[in-house]
Design a protein around this motif. Structure first.
Motif, PDB file in Angstrom:
ATOM      1  N   UNK A  59      26.866 104.459  50.156  1.00 31.94           N
ATOM      2  CA  UNK A  59      26.369 103.415  49.255  1.00 31.94           C
ATOM      3  C   UNK A  59      25.057 103.833  48.596  1.00 31.94           C
ATOM      4  N   UNK A  60      24.184 104.477  49.349  1.00 29.97           N
ATOM      5  CA  UNK A  60      22.909 104.942  48.795  1.00 29.97           C
ATOM      6  C   UNK A  60      23.140 106.069  47.795  1.00 29.97           C
ATOM      7  N   UNK A  61      23.986 107.024  48.162  1.00 31.54           N
ATOM      8  CA  UNK A  61      24.284 108.146  47.260  1.00 31.54           C
ATOM      9  C   UNK A  61      24.920 107.662  45.966  1.00 31.54           C
ATOM     10  N   UNK A  62      25.858 106.716  46.083  1.00 35.49           N
ATOM     11  CA  UNK A  62      26.524 106.183  44.901  1.00 35.49           C
ATOM     12  C   UNK A  62      25.539 105.460  43.993  1.00 35.49           C
ATOM     13  N   UNK A  63      24.609 104.696  44.587  1.00 35.97           N
ATOM     14  CA  UNK A  63      23.623 103.972  43.783  1.00 35.97           C
ATOM     15  C   UNK A  63      22.687 104.941  43.065  1.00 35.97           C
ATOM     16  N   UNK A  64      22.251 106.013  43.758  1.00 35.07           N
ATOM     17  CA  UNK A  64      21.354 106.989  43.151  1.00 35.07           C
ATOM     18  C   UNK A  64      22.059 107.756  42.033  1.00 35.07           C
ATOM     19  N   UNK A  65      23.321 108.109  42.244  1.00 33.14           N
ATOM     20  CA  UNK A  65      24.072 108.870  41.240  1.00 33.14           C
ATOM     21  C   UNK A  65      24.664 107.994  40.149  1.00 33.14           C
ATOM     22  N   UNK A  66      24.575 106.674  40.291  1.00 30.65           N
ATOM     23  CA  UNK A  66      25.094 105.767  39.274  1.00 30.65           C
ATOM     24  C   UNK A  66      26.605 105.637  39.326  1.00 30.65           C
ATOM     25  N   UNK A  67      27.178 105.787  40.512  1.00 30.81           N
ATOM     26  CA  UNK A  67      28.628 105.684  40.690  1.00 30.81           C
ATOM     27  C   UNK A  67      28.974 104.405  41.431  1.00 30.81           C
ATOM     28  N   UNK A  68      30.212 103.979  41.268  1.00 36.01           N
ATOM     29  CA  UNK A  68      30.703 102.809  41.986  1.00 36.01           C
ATOM     30  C   UNK A  68      31.323 103.268  43.300  1.00 36.01           C
ATOM     31  N   UNK A  69      30.939 102.637  44.398  1.00 35.13           N
ATOM     32  CA  UNK A  69      31.414 103.049  45.716  1.00 35.13           C
ATOM     33  C   UNK A  69      32.922 102.879  45.838  1.00 35.13           C
ATOM     34  N   UNK A  70      33.468 101.795  45.280  1.00 39.29           N
ATOM     35  CA  UNK A  70      34.907 101.560  45.369  1.00 39.29           C
ATOM     36  C   UNK A  70      35.694 102.634  44.630  1.00 39.29           C
ATOM     37  N   UNK A  71      35.222 103.039  43.465  1.00 38.91           N
ATOM     38  CA  UNK A  71      35.924 104.081  42.712  1.00 38.91           C
ATOM     39  C   UNK A  71      35.839 105.418  43.415  1.00 38.91           C
ATOM     40  N   UNK A  72      34.747 105.668  44.110  1.00 38.18           N
ATOM     41  CA  UNK A  72      34.640 106.904  44.881  1.00 38.18           C
ATOM     42  C   UNK A  72      35.688 106.938  45.978  1.00 38.18           C
ATOM     43  N   UNK A  73      35.831 105.828  46.705  1.00 38.89           N
ATOM     44  CA  UNK A  73      36.833 105.790  47.775  1.00 38.89           C
ATOM     45  C   UNK A  73      38.249 105.858  47.203  1.00 38.89           C
ATOM     46  N   UNK A  74      38.465 105.267  46.024  1.00 42.10           N
ATOM     47  CA  UNK A  74      39.769 105.355  45.371  1.00 42.10           C
ATOM     48  C   UNK A  74      40.066 106.801  44.979  1.00 42.10           C
ATOM     49  N   UNK A  75      39.034 107.496  44.491  1.00 38.67           N
ATOM     50  CA  UNK A  75      39.211 108.903  44.132  1.00 38.67           C
ATOM     51  C   UNK A  75      39.477 109.756  45.378  1.00 38.67           C
ATOM     52  N   UNK A  76      38.816 109.435  46.503  1.00 36.80           N
ATOM     53  CA  UNK A  76      39.065 110.183  47.737  1.00 36.80           C
ATOM     54  C   UNK A  76      40.511 110.048  48.197  1.00 36.80           C
ATOM     55  N   UNK A  77      41.093 108.851  47.995  1.00 37.59           N
ATOM     56  CA  UNK A  77      42.479 108.627  48.395  1.00 37.59           C
ATOM     57  C   UNK A  77      43.453 109.389  47.505  1.00 37.59           C
ATOM     58  N   UNK A  78      43.121 109.510  46.209  1.00 39.94           N
ATOM     59  CA  UNK A  78      44.019 110.201  45.269  1.00 39.94           C
ATOM     60  C   UNK A  78      43.163 110.904  44.215  1.00 39.94           C
ATOM     61  N   UNK A  79      42.732 112.153  44.485  1.00 35.85           N
ATOM     62  CA  UNK A  79      41.832 112.825  43.553  1.00 35.85           C
ATOM     63  C   UNK A  79      42.469 113.212  42.219  1.00 35.85           C
ATOM     64  N   UNK A  80      43.790 113.364  42.179  1.00 32.69           N
ATOM     65  CA  UNK A  80      44.482 113.707  40.936  1.00 32.69           C
ATOM     66  C   UNK A  80      45.455 112.580  40.624  1.00 32.69           C
ATOM     67  N   UNK A  81      45.272 111.938  39.474  1.00 32.99           N
ATOM     68  CA  UNK A  81      46.155 110.839  39.097  1.00 32.99           C
ATOM     69  C   UNK A  81      47.487 111.374  38.596  1.00 32.99           C
TER      70      UNK A  81
END
Length: 163
Positions: A12-34
């Motif tokens: 959550x801290x890393x996502x806030x500093x990098x300007x990313x959404x935590x939910x989208x990061x976890x979604x990308x981790x589940x399926x990195x290539x759409x």
């Protein structure tokens, strides 16, 4: 993000500093290539193979080759992929005059010398006539006409040059 999480920094801290959404990061981790990215990668591979087999084909002929390979694709999509990767027909695309890199010099640089530090220096003073190129002399307009000067500011020749 995974490296930061391994070092003990919360996602959550890393996502806030990098300007990313935590939910989208976890979604990308589940399926990195759409699925759409995977389909476009397969289409790009088919276009590349068709272009490699017949480099003289333009994108319109490549569309026919790709469709025969089982892809349902629009001409504009094939054009976009070919254009982005600079896959042109060997006959149809003329090379531009601008943007070319210059070739090797056609003459020796007689003004260049290397100093004690290995830096190339230019000396535009001739020890005798016809030792330097005419390009080493510049013209400056005066009231009488044009006068020729060497790079060190000395007037070259006798009198003014008109023209």
């Amino acid at each position: 993000m995974r490296d930061l999480a391994a070092d003990g920094i919360a996602v959550a801290v890393s996502a806030r500093v990098l300007g990313l959404c935590r939910q989208q990061y976890y979604r990308w981790c589940a399926c990195p290539v759409t699925d759409s990215e995977w389909d476009e990668a397969l289409l790009t591979d088919a276009i590349f193979n068709a272009h490699r087999d017949d480099p003289e084909f333009g994108y319109r002929f490549i569309v026919d080759e790709v469709r025969a390979g089982g892809f349902d694709v629009a001409e504009r999509t094939v054009w976009r992929i070919c254009s982005a990767n600079r896959w042109w027909s060997s006959f149809g695309k003329k090379r531009s005059k601008h943007g070319k890199k210059p070739g090797p010099p056609v003459h020796d640089d007689r003004c260049a010398s290397t100093d004690e530090h290995g830096v190339i220096r230019h000396k535009f003073a001739a020890g005798r006539p016809n030792e330097l190129w005419v390009g080493d002399i510049t013209e400056h307009p005066t009231e009488e006409g044009k006068r020729l000067f060497t790079d060190d500011g000395v007037a070259a020749g006798v009198g003014a040059v008109t023209g």
